[in-house]
Motif scaffolding. Structure first.
Motif, PDB file in Angstrom:
ATOM      1  N   SER A  16       0.845  -1.195   0.000  1.00 22.17           N
ATOM      2  CA  SER A  16       0.000   0.000   0.000  1.00 22.17           C
ATOM      3  C   SER A  16       0.875   1.237   0.000  1.00 22.17           C
ATOM      4  O   SER A  16       2.071   1.187   0.297  1.00 22.17           O
ATOM      5  CB  SER A  16      -0.919   0.015   1.236  1.00 22.17           C
ATOM      6  N   SER A  17       0.262   2.367  -0.346  1.00 21.79           N
ATOM      7  CA  SER A  17       0.928   3.656  -0.312  1.00 21.79           C
ATOM      8  C   SER A  17      -0.031   4.659   0.292  1.00 21.79           C
ATOM      9  O   SER A  17      -1.141   4.837  -0.225  1.00 21.79           O
ATOM     10  CB  SER A  17       1.345   4.088  -1.723  1.00 21.79           C
ATOM     11  N   ASN A  18       0.370   5.274   1.404  1.00 19.78           N
ATOM     12  CA  ASN A  18      -0.519   6.182   2.126  1.00 19.78           C
ATOM     13  C   ASN A  18      -1.862   5.531   2.419  1.00 19.78           C
ATOM     14  O   ASN A  18      -2.927   6.109   2.203  1.00 19.78           O
ATOM     15  CB  ASN A  18      -0.663   7.496   1.358  1.00 19.78           C
ATOM     16  N   LYS A  19      -1.769   4.286   2.857  1.00 22.47           N
ATOM     17  CA  LYS A  19      -2.911   3.489   3.332  1.00 22.47           C
ATOM     18  C   LYS A  19      -3.861   3.052   2.227  1.00 22.47           C
ATOM     19  O   LYS A  19      -4.937   2.517   2.495  1.00 22.47           O
ATOM     20  CB  LYS A  19      -3.700   4.251   4.413  1.00 22.47           C
ATOM     21  N   ARG A  20      -3.486   3.236   0.977  1.00 21.09           N
ATOM     22  CA  ARG A  20      -4.301   2.786  -0.149  1.00 21.09           C
ATOM     23  C   ARG A  20      -3.664   1.539  -0.731  1.00 21.09           C
ATOM     24  O   ARG A  20      -2.501   1.547  -1.151  1.00 21.09           O
ATOM     25  CB  ARG A  20      -4.399   3.876  -1.218  1.00 21.09           C
ATOM     26  N   TYR A 159       3.915  10.939  -0.661  1.00 17.25           N
ATOM     27  CA  TYR A 159       2.889  11.107  -1.685  1.00 17.25           C
ATOM     28  C   TYR A 159       3.524  11.235  -3.070  1.00 17.25           C
ATOM     29  O   TYR A 159       4.674  11.649  -3.210  1.00 17.25           O
ATOM     30  CB  TYR A 159       2.058  12.352  -1.397  1.00 17.25           C
ATOM     31  N   ARG A 238      -2.786  12.722  -3.868  1.00 16.94           N
ATOM     32  CA  ARG A 238      -2.758  12.109  -2.536  1.00 16.94           C
ATOM     33  C   ARG A 238      -2.968  10.603  -2.615  1.00 16.94           C
ATOM     34  O   ARG A 238      -2.700   9.887  -1.658  1.00 16.94           O
ATOM     35  CB  ARG A 238      -3.832  12.729  -1.637  1.00 16.94           C
ATOM     36  N   ASP A 239      -3.436  10.136  -3.751  1.00 14.35           N
ATOM     37  CA  ASP A 239      -3.815   8.733  -3.899  1.00 14.35           C
ATOM     38  C   ASP A 239      -3.052   8.121  -5.070  1.00 14.35           C
ATOM     39  O   ASP A 239      -3.354   8.402  -6.232  1.00 14.35           O
ATOM     40  CB  ASP A 239      -5.332   8.647  -4.131  1.00 14.35           C
ATOM     41  N   VAL A 241      -3.011   5.099  -6.083  1.00 15.15           N
ATOM     42  CA  VAL A 241      -3.838   4.135  -6.820  1.00 15.15           C
ATOM     43  C   VAL A 241      -4.695   4.857  -7.851  1.00 15.15           C
ATOM     44  O   VAL A 241      -4.750   4.470  -9.029  1.00 15.15           O
ATOM     45  CB  VAL A 241      -4.717   3.330  -5.845  1.00 15.15           C
ATOM     46  N   ALA A 242      -5.367   5.923  -7.424  1.00 13.24           N
ATOM     47  CA  ALA A 242      -6.214   6.680  -8.349  1.00 13.24           C
ATOM     48  C   ALA A 242      -5.375   7.341  -9.434  1.00 13.24           C
ATOM     49  O   ALA A 242      -5.801   7.425 -10.597  1.00 13.24           O
ATOM     50  CB  ALA A 242      -7.005   7.729  -7.577  1.00 13.24           C
ATOM     51  N   ASP A 274       4.097   2.160   1.838  1.00 17.74           N
ATOM     52  CA  ASP A 274       4.019   2.277   3.290  1.00 17.74           C
ATOM     53  C   ASP A 274       5.068   1.375   3.932  1.00 17.74           C
ATOM     54  O   ASP A 274       5.307   0.244   3.483  1.00 17.74           O
ATOM     55  CB  ASP A 274       2.638   1.851   3.788  1.00 17.74           C
TER      56      ASP A 274
END
Length: 287
Positions: A16-20, A159, A238-239, A241-242, A274
């Protein structure tokens, strides 16, 4: 040379990255291309940089050179009483009960690790790495005096961003060197780069030519920016994944080891995974 971990041969889960949670399918996730076989061929390295915008060079340094370069940084981390003294010092296991929040929030230590540190500066700007840059660039190498050192605690990540928004003034023939000073398997939150993001018009035209230190004078927020009450951090998103879903490509990474070197251009989007371990990740990025 240090033997690289063969990341391509193992499966990974739960990144994950930044909880995503990252999509780890073959169209969304992959491993960095090893450019170490080209190390003695500067023209081939320049051609690969032109295509991929990064060069991953596992085992670039012998272990003893990295140990010398990181010595004072680890001493300073130990003196802060952050690490578990019952474990090997250089593995940077977090002391039980330590509140790591201030570390991830950008504590002063990130600058203090490089300040008045001649061993680190010699490691980064002289010797083996200077010779590499001069061959790769085809002439004398100049560098920024500032070195960004990172102590990434459990649970933290970076990020997505491009370095152009922080240092895009002047020549664009400028590169970042990212260096791990401890082994950083994917579980410890290694750097990830977004494949072909340097070719994405959406990023290059709308984001990468901006500057974190400038603001638009005719916007209502201009006064707040001028007073330092409002700033832009330089985030691309910030995301992670998106972002990948929007522009395509794969997030690429590696199981980094002490002795590895990753360089990339100002315009390649990158972030980090993460840190899912109970250890500190120690790295630096210099230009």
């Amino acid at each position: 040379m240090v033997s690289p971990i063969n990341s391509v041969s193992r499966d990974v889960t739960g990144l994950s990255s930044n909880k995503r949670a990252l999509d780890l399918g073959p169209d969304a996730f992959g491993w960095l291309k090893d450019s170490s076989p080209l190390l003695q061929d500067p023209a081939a390295l320049r051609a690969r940089m032109e295509v991929d915008n990064y060069l991953y060079l596992p085992g670039f340094w012998p272990m003893e050179e990295v140990v010398d370069g990181r010595a004072l940084m680890i001493d300073r981390i130990r003196d802060l009483d952050w690490i578990d003294e019952s474990r090997p010092e250089a593995e940077l296991f977090v002391r039980p009960g330590l509140d790591t929040g201030p570390i991830g929030a950008g504590a002063r230590i990130h600058g203090d690790l490089a300040r008045d540190n001649p061993g680190l500066k010699h490691f980064l700007f002289e010797g083996r790495l200077r010779l590499f840059w001069e061959r790769f660039l085809g002439g004398p190498m100049a560098h920024f005096d500032n070195v960004n050192t990172r102590v990434t605690p459990p649970g933290a990540a970076t990020y997505p961003h491009c370095d152009s928004v922080y240092m895009g003034r002047g020549t664009l023939n400028r590169f970042t060197a990212w260096i791990p000073y401890v082994d950083v398997p994917v579980e410890k939150g290694g750097l990830i780069v977004l494949e072909n993001s340097h070719r994405c018009d959406r990023i290059q035209q709308r984001y990468a030519n901006r500057d974190v230190d400038t603001y638009c004078l005719n916007r209502p927020s201009a006064g707040a920016h001028a007073r330092g009450e409002r700033t832009w951090s330089g985030q691309l998103a910030r995301d992670a994944v998106a972002l990948r879903r929007k522009i395509g490509g794969r997030w690429l990474t590696a199981d980094y080891r002490v002795g590895d070197l990753l360089i990339f251009s100002l315009f390649l989007a990158h972030a980090s995974l993460d840190n899912r371990t109970n250890q500190l990740r120690l790295s630096s990025d210099s230009r």
